[in-house]
Design an enzyme around this catalytic site. Structure first.
Site, PDB file in Angstrom:
ATOM      1  N   VAL A  83       0.752  -1.190   0.045  1.00 31.73           N
ATOM      2  CA  VAL A  83      -0.186   0.045   0.101  1.00 31.73           C
ATOM      3  C   VAL A  83       0.894   1.062   0.122  1.00 31.73           C
ATOM      4  CG1 VAL A  83      -2.104   0.940   1.052  1.00 31.73           C
ATOM      5  CG2 VAL A  83      -1.595  -1.456   1.396  1.00 31.73           C
TER       6      VAL A  83
ATOM      7  N   HIS B 187     -28.888   9.208 -10.782  1.00 28.35           N
ATOM      8  CA  HIS B 187     -28.471   9.452 -12.059  1.00 28.35           C
ATOM      9  C   HIS B 187     -27.791  10.731 -12.352  1.00 28.35           C
ATOM     10  CE1 HIS B 187     -27.584   8.366 -16.207  1.00 28.35           C
ATOM     11  NE2 HIS B 187     -28.278   9.363 -16.651  1.00 28.35           N
TER      12      HIS B 187
HETATM   13  P1  NAI Z   1       2.307  -3.977   2.881  1.00 33.91           P
HETATM   14  O1  NAI Z   1       2.244  -5.064   3.733  1.00 33.91           O
HETATM   15  O2  NAI Z   1       0.988  -3.330   2.324  1.00 33.91           O
HETATM   16  O3  NAI Z   1       3.438  -4.227   1.584  1.00 33.91           O
HETATM   17  C1  NAI Z   1       4.602  -4.471   1.961  1.00 33.91           C
HETATM   18  C2  NAI Z   1       5.156  -5.383   0.422  1.00 33.91           C
HETATM   19  O4  NAI Z   1       6.470  -5.435   0.695  1.00 33.91           O
HETATM   20  C3  NAI Z   1       4.562  -6.627   0.356  1.00 33.91           C
HETATM   21  O5  NAI Z   1       4.022  -6.828  -0.929  1.00 33.91           O
HETATM   22  C4  NAI Z   1       5.747  -7.577   0.643  1.00 33.91           C
HETATM   23  O6  NAI Z   1       5.660  -8.853  -0.102  1.00 33.91           O
HETATM   24  C5  NAI Z   1       6.885  -6.907   0.095  1.00 33.91           C
HETATM   25  N1  NAI Z   1       8.133  -7.037   0.797  1.00 33.91           N
HETATM   26  C6  NAI Z   1       8.363  -7.623   1.932  1.00 33.91           C
HETATM   27  N2  NAI Z   1       9.710  -7.731   2.228  1.00 33.91           N
HETATM   28  C7  NAI Z   1      10.327  -7.474   1.085  1.00 33.91           C
HETATM   29  C8  NAI Z   1      11.543  -7.489   0.666  1.00 33.91           C
HETATM   30  N3  NAI Z   1      12.763  -7.887   1.338  1.00 33.91           N
HETATM   31  N4  NAI Z   1      12.018  -7.399  -0.728  1.00 33.91           N
HETATM   32  C9  NAI Z   1      10.905  -6.760  -1.716  1.00 33.91           C
HETATM   33  N5  NAI Z   1       9.612  -6.713  -1.088  1.00 33.91           N
HETATM   34  C10 NAI Z   1       9.349  -7.009  -0.008  1.00 33.91           C
HETATM   35  O7  NAI Z   1       3.147  -2.982   3.837  1.00 33.91           O
HETATM   36  P2  NAI Z   1       3.510  -1.204   3.611  1.00 33.91           P
HETATM   37  O8  NAI Z   1       3.237  -0.819   2.058  1.00 33.91           O
HETATM   38  O9  NAI Z   1       4.859  -0.966   4.355  1.00 33.91           O
HETATM   39  O10 NAI Z   1       2.309  -0.652   4.565  1.00 33.91           O
HETATM   40  C11 NAI Z   1       2.158  -1.203   5.705  1.00 33.91           C
HETATM   41  C12 NAI Z   1       0.808  -1.113   6.249  1.00 33.91           C
HETATM   42  O11 NAI Z   1       0.490   0.100   6.532  1.00 33.91           O
HETATM   43  C13 NAI Z   1      -0.177  -1.575   5.395  1.00 33.91           C
HETATM   44  O12 NAI Z   1      -0.199  -3.115   5.291  1.00 33.91           O
HETATM   45  C14 NAI Z   1      -1.437  -1.094   5.697  1.00 33.91           C
HETATM   46  O13 NAI Z   1      -1.968  -1.756   6.747  1.00 33.91           O
HETATM   47  C15 NAI Z   1      -0.913   0.226   6.283  1.00 33.91           C
HETATM   48  N6  NAI Z   1      -1.167   1.399   5.367  1.00 33.91           N
HETATM   49  C16 NAI Z   1      -2.626   1.428   4.790  1.00 33.91           C
HETATM   50  C17 NAI Z   1      -2.870   2.498   3.854  1.00 33.91           C
HETATM   51  C18 NAI Z   1      -4.317   2.659   3.320  1.00 33.91           C
HETATM   52  O14 NAI Z   1      -5.197   1.926   4.100  1.00 33.91           O
HETATM   53  N7  NAI Z   1      -4.350   3.176   2.135  1.00 33.91           N
HETATM   54  C19 NAI Z   1      -1.702   3.398   3.255  1.00 33.91           C
HETATM   55  C20 NAI Z   1      -0.554   3.015   3.744  1.00 33.91           C
HETATM   56  C21 NAI Z   1      -0.257   2.181   4.615  1.00 33.91           C
END
Ligand code: NAI
Ligand code: FAD
Length: 479
Positions: free
Chosen positions: A193, A458
């Protein structure tokens, strides 16, 4: 002398501040402790969400979307612009103002609801039959005693091993929200995300953005059909998404006084590659924050991943100590934290607050936006559940055509036998707003036919939801 409260909340993010307000509304003498500071050293209530998360990211997404529209889409409407420019410091200053308005808003709400705010770090001292003792360290050290404690200390960004955040070259969400000038080349590790939202911001402003993702599939948590559509749209916009990579080294120039970062990785074909970038956002997930809480002093149990262990009601292993939000299991979302905060305050009051995890919506605020609630098609297949699917493309929606924003679709999944809605998945304009109807429908256990028979204005984007419901019964009217 210690100060006595009915409820003390540790952490003033969406989980904590909302829990404190609800507890005060229910008549409890309530305090909230929060350690966050702004760049002037003043208290900055609102947690990750307000300071370095939801709010500032959406402010920058809005600004960068205006720039994108002005640069690439106004001409379609017959609007000509010359000398379009971007003032990044002004954009960042606007974002900071939006954050400050939210910080101040929460302080106002605390005053209005008579929540006592302590600025500093809270740590458990001891727990016994008389209550829980909490030490507040900061400008004005205090000792508080509480009958109930709600821990809402949130989460921190996860760093890549051997590549600590320096917030100059290697950026967490914090640094990603205040890059002082548009980078020529931006690397993003993790296509989750944060990676997609922040990658979109800087791509729209002109950066050449490369995303490196470990998994071989794109957006694995999203419905496959929607994720495919998203991959197509983001690639068309110029995001270079590389799946199935393995990062082997990240070298930041900060230590050697040089500019930029170099990332060495093995691509999906097993070939070693190097990406030289001006800045690198590392967004590979977040870890629960229990640092300095002295949880062990009172016997708080953590689970194997470091989250505070709680039951369905957010009760911890210690009587009258509760925990909510990012520091406990479940999705790391501000609205999930808030719902848990309200439910805990109500449980303390002897009521029956609870959170329905099945109807917690998700939104990714890219363009097109992606939003969903309930189960994906791949989950239903894996479960062996018989279902019907209906989709409706925004291309066939009059309002989307008028907006000039026809990418994407609404997809509805319903039980094959009962017609109950099991999931709604949207990619397209204002998906973040449209998903609310689906959440209400699912909360009230509506059938697809219920939505199909409701009058929708609409022309409106919401007609696509009605048409997706009609599509479940194979009787769309406009496609
Ligand atoms: P995320 O869990 O969404 O995505 C992390 C990504 O990094 C995954 O696709 C994973 O496979 C990848 N990854 C993990 N280790 C890796 C590596 N060593 N090398 C390459 N890729 C790797 O986590 P993110 O984006 O850090 O966000 C954390 C959380 O913050 C989200 O899960 C969400 O809960 C929250 N968030 C919510 C938002 C929203 O509601 N719009 C916006 C931003 C964050
Ligand atoms: P937090 O918001 O992390 O708040 C915890 C607070 O506790 C912090 O202020 C911290 O300083 C304080 N604290 C910690 N330890 C102590 C201590 N010992 N004493 C005193 N204070 C302490 N979610 C969404 O739903 N929608 C979004 O659009 C969205 N966008 C995001 C964008 C980004 C870039 C990021 C990083 C996250 C985003 N999230 C979004 C996730 C959302 O920010 C979190 O789920 C939410 O903030 C969690 O709330 P919380 O109250 O559990 O913790």
């Amino acid at each position: 002398m210690s100060k006595a409260f009915d409820v003390v909340v540790i952490g003033g993010g969406p989980g904590g501040y909302i829990a404190a307000i609800r507890a005060a509304q229910l008549g409890f003498n309530t305090a909230c402790i929060d350690a966050a500071v702004n760049d002037k050293g003043a208290a900055a209530l609102g947690g990750t969400c307000t300071n370095v998360g939801c709010i500032p990211s959406k402010a920058l997404l809005q600004s960068s979307e205006h720039f994108e529209q002005a640069g690439h889409h106004f001409a379609d409407h017959g609007i000509g612009l010359s000398n379009l420019s971007i003032d990044v410091p002004k954009m960042l200053a606007r974002k900071n103002t939006v954050v400050k308005q939210n910080n101040d808003g929460i302080l106002y709400l605390f005053k209005k609801n008579k929540v006592t705010f302590f600025h500093g770090r809270g740590a458990f001292v001891k727990s016994d039959a008389t209550g829980h003792e909490i030490a507040v360290t900061g400008d004005k050290p205090e000792t508080l005693v509480a009958k109930h404690v709600i821990v809402a200390t949130g989460s921190n960004p996860r760093a890549l091993p051997g590549a600590d955040f320096d917030e100059v070259n290697i950026l967490s969400n914090d640094g990603a929200l205040r890059i002082p000038a548009v980078p020529k080349v931006l690397g993003v590790i993790g296509s989750g995300v944060i990676g997609l939202e922040m990658g979109s911001v800087w791509r729209r402003l002109g950066a050449d953005v490369t995303v490196l993702e470990a998994l071989p599939v794109f957006l694995g948590v999203v419905d496959e059909q929607i994720a495919k559509e998203a991959h197509k749209a983001f690639t068309k916009q110029g995001l270079k998404i590389n799946l199935g990579v393995r990062i082997s080294a990240v070298t930041s120039g900060v230590k050697s006084g040089k500019k930029g970062v170099s990332v060495t990785y093995t691509d999906a074909a097993g070939k070693e590659q190097t990406l030289a970038c001006d800045n690198l956002i590392v967004s590979i997930g977040r870890v629960p924050n229990t640092v300095g809480l002295n949880a062990e002093a009172v016997g708080l149990t953590l689970d194997e991943r470091g989250f505070i262990a709680v039951d369905d009601d957010c009760k911890t292993s210690v009587a009258n100590v509760w925990a909510v939000g990012d520091v406990v299991r479940g999705p790391m979302l501000a609205h999930k934290a808030e719902e848990e905060g309200v439910a805990v305050a109500e449980r303390i009051a002897g009521q029956h607050g609870h959170v329905n995890f099945n109807t917690v919506p998700w939104v990714i605020y890219t363009s097109p936006e992606i939003a969903w609630v309930g189960q994906t098609e791949q989950e239903l297949k894996a479960e062996g559940r018989a279902y019907k699917a209906g989709t409706f493309p925004f291309m066939a929606n009059g309002r989307a055509r008028a907006l000039g924003d026809t990418t994407g679709m609404v997809k509805m999944l319903a039980d094959a036998r009962t017609d109950e809605i099991l999931g709604v998945h949207i990619i397209g304009p204002m998906a973040s707003e449209l998903i609310a109807e689906a959440v209400v429908a699912m909360e009230f256990k509506a059938s697809a036919e219920d939505i199909a028979r409701i009058c929708h204005a609409h022309p409106s984007l919401s007609e696509a939801t009605k048409e997706a419901a009609l599509a479940v019964a194979k009787r769309t009217l406009n496609f």
